[in-house]
Design a protein around this motif. Sequence first.
Motif, PDB file in Angstrom:
ATOM      1  N   ASP A  57       2.898  40.276  52.747  1.00 14.52           N
ATOM      2  CA  ASP A  57       3.367  41.304  51.432  1.00 14.52           C
ATOM      3  C   ASP A  57       4.770  40.590  50.965  1.00 14.52           C
ATOM      4  OD1 ASP A  57       1.150  42.722  51.721  1.00 14.52           O
ATOM      5  OD2 ASP A  57       2.420  43.953  53.009  1.00 14.52           O
ATOM      6  N   TYR A  75       9.947  36.835  47.734  1.00 14.72           N
ATOM      7  CA  TYR A  75       9.444  37.382  46.669  1.00 14.72           C
ATOM      8  C   TYR A  75       8.147  38.198  47.409  1.00 14.72           C
ATOM      9  CZ  TYR A  75       5.998  33.901  48.118  1.00 14.72           C
ATOM     10  OH  TYR A  75       5.203  32.647  48.745  1.00 14.72           O
ATOM     11  N   TYR A  76       7.426  38.914  46.495  1.00 16.59           N
ATOM     12  CA  TYR A  76       6.248  39.528  47.098  1.00 16.59           C
ATOM     13  C   TYR A  76       5.244  39.353  45.908  1.00 16.59           C
ATOM     14  CZ  TYR A  76       7.484  43.180  43.772  1.00 16.59           C
ATOM     15  OH  TYR A  76       8.185  44.009  42.646  1.00 16.59           O
ATOM     16  N   ILE A  77       4.103  39.590  46.224  1.00 20.83           N
ATOM     17  CA  ILE A  77       2.661  39.568  45.564  1.00 20.83           C
ATOM     18  C   ILE A  77       2.732  40.875  44.879  1.00 20.83           C
ATOM     19  CG2 ILE A  77       0.469  38.896  45.592  1.00 20.83           C
ATOM     20  CD1 ILE A  77       0.797  36.781  47.888  1.00 20.83           C
ATOM     21  N   HIS A  78       2.538  40.925  43.696  1.00 19.64           N
ATOM     22  CA  HIS A  78       2.575  42.136  43.071  1.00 19.64           C
ATOM     23  C   HIS A  78       1.153  42.501  42.815  1.00 19.64           C
ATOM     24  CE1 HIS A  78       3.598  45.422  40.348  1.00 19.64           C
ATOM     25  NE2 HIS A  78       2.834  44.938  39.228  1.00 19.64           N
ATOM     26  N   ASP A  79       0.440  41.904  42.499  1.00 18.23           N
ATOM     27  CA  ASP A  79      -1.107  41.932  42.032  1.00 18.23           C
ATOM     28  C   ASP A  79      -1.911  40.749  42.498  1.00 18.23           C
ATOM     29  OD1 ASP A  79      -3.397  42.752  40.849  1.00 18.23           O
ATOM     30  OD2 ASP A  79      -2.316  43.556  39.249  1.00 18.23           O
ATOM     31  N   ALA A  80      -2.922  41.209  43.240  1.00 13.49           N
ATOM     32  CA  ALA A  80      -4.080  40.267  43.534  1.00 13.49           C
ATOM     33  C   ALA A  80      -4.504  39.297  41.992  1.00 13.49           C
ATOM     34  CB  ALA A  80      -5.104  40.757  44.226  1.00 13.49           C
ATOM     35  N   TRP A  81      -4.108  39.749  40.908  1.00  8.41           N
ATOM     36  CA  TRP A  81      -4.932  39.130  39.868  1.00  8.41           C
ATOM     37  C   TRP A  81      -3.720  38.171  39.455  1.00  8.41           C
ATOM     38  CZ3 TRP A  81      -9.915  39.154  39.216  1.00  8.41           C
ATOM     39  CH2 TRP A  81     -10.384  40.182  39.409  1.00  8.41           C
TER      40      TRP A  81
END
Length: 81
Positions: A57, A75-81
């Motif tokens: 994450d 950094y992080y992944i905010h949304d899979a899209w």
Amino acid sequence: MIPLRLMQDTMEDYIAMRNWFLEPELQEWVWCDEVGEVPSLERIIEKYGSRVKSLADVFPYFILRDNEPIGFIQYYIHDAW
């Protein structure tokens, strides 16, 4: 180009993080768990150890100068899209 390396699960990296968090100029911006909390080494390991051990994450990196850590970014992944 600014060199980066993934933060590692080492005491050296956790101590570097603690030392940065103890800098008065940074305390306002970098430690937000509890207002006025001085981050202990144990708390830093608790918070960042899981991020280092499981890159799923949040992705923590050290910023390097002459192969020495001088800062931190993540950094992080905010949304899979």
